[in-house]
Design a protein around this motif. Structure first.
Motif, mmCIF file in Angstrom:
data_model
loop_
_atom_site.group_PDB
_atom_site.id
_atom_site.type_symbol
_atom_site.label_atom_id
_atom_site.label_comp_id
_atom_site.label_asym_id
_atom_site.label_seq_id
_atom_site.Cartn_x
_atom_site.Cartn_y
_atom_site.Cartn_z
ATOM 1 N N SER A 286 2.626 -4.641 -3.940
ATOM 2 C CA SER A 286 1.938 -4.036 -2.494
ATOM 3 C C SER A 286 2.346 -2.872 -2.092
ATOM 4 C CB SER A 286 2.006 -5.087 -1.648
ATOM 5 O OG SER A 286 3.193 -5.282 -1.289
ATOM 6 N N GLU A 287 1.575 -2.186 -1.282
ATOM 7 C CA GLU A 287 1.722 -0.788 -0.751
ATOM 8 C C GLU A 287 1.680 -0.856 0.717
ATOM 9 O OE1 GLU A 287 -0.396 3.645 -0.451
ATOM 10 O OE2 GLU A 287 -0.886 2.220 -2.144
ATOM 11 N N VAL A 288 2.552 -0.297 1.542
ATOM 12 C CA VAL A 288 2.690 -0.457 3.060
ATOM 13 C C VAL A 288 1.473 0.592 3.389
ATOM 14 C CG1 VAL A 288 3.679 -0.160 5.248
ATOM 15 C CG2 VAL A 288 4.900 -1.508 2.981
ATOM 16 N N ARG B 114 4.105 -4.968 9.308
ATOM 17 C CA ARG B 114 3.679 -4.297 8.460
ATOM 18 C C ARG B 114 2.311 -4.655 8.038
ATOM 19 N NH1 ARG B 114 8.508 -5.291 6.918
ATOM 20 N NH2 ARG B 114 7.898 -6.590 5.455
ATOM 21 N N GLU C 216 0.322 -4.575 4.586
ATOM 22 C CA GLU C 216 0.290 -4.020 3.140
ATOM 23 C C GLU C 216 -1.011 -4.487 2.435
ATOM 24 O OE1 GLU C 216 3.654 -6.419 1.690
ATOM 25 O OE2 GLU C 216 5.336 -5.353 2.995
ATOM 26 N N ALA D 282 -2.641 -4.948 -1.554
ATOM 27 C CA ALA D 282 -2.368 -5.250 -2.729
ATOM 28 C C ALA D 282 -3.631 -5.396 -3.643
ATOM 29 C CB ALA D 282 -1.780 -7.043 -2.772
ATOM 30 N N GLU E 2 2.885 -8.583 7.392
ATOM 31 C CA GLU E 2 4.249 -9.039 6.902
ATOM 32 C C GLU E 2 5.408 -8.534 8.079
ATOM 33 O OE1 GLU E 2 6.631 -10.884 5.421
ATOM 34 O OE2 GLU E 2 5.601 -10.485 3.661
#
Length: 79
Positions: free
Chosen positions: A2-4, A17, A19, A21, A31
């Protein structure tokens, strides 16, 4: 993986955060950080949402106040 997308700091150690996916159903995940014992700061997380707006409003409900979201700071490795 996953990318923030967004980060919001609540207090000195509390960080929320959002994120993203590679999923078609509920791709956005809210998160948080872990405390020194390895437990999540907010026990009800992580949770998945269909939209970024849904994740941001849930974060405001969990934190109990409005949050200021910003882009994550990129970590650059020195060689």
């Amino acid at each position: 993986m996953s990318e923030v997308l967004f980060v919001a700091n609540e207090g000195c150690a509390d960080e929320l955060r959002i994120e993203v996916a590679n999923r078609s159903v509920k791709p956005f995940t809210l998160e948080c950080n872990h405390d020194r014992r390895g437990n999540r700061i907010y026990l009800e997380l992580p949770r998945s949402y269909q939209t970024v707006k849904g994740a941001k409003s849930a974060a405001a409900r969990i934190a109990g106040s409005g949050l200021e979201w910003c882009a994550p700071v990129a970590v650059v490795e020195s060689s």
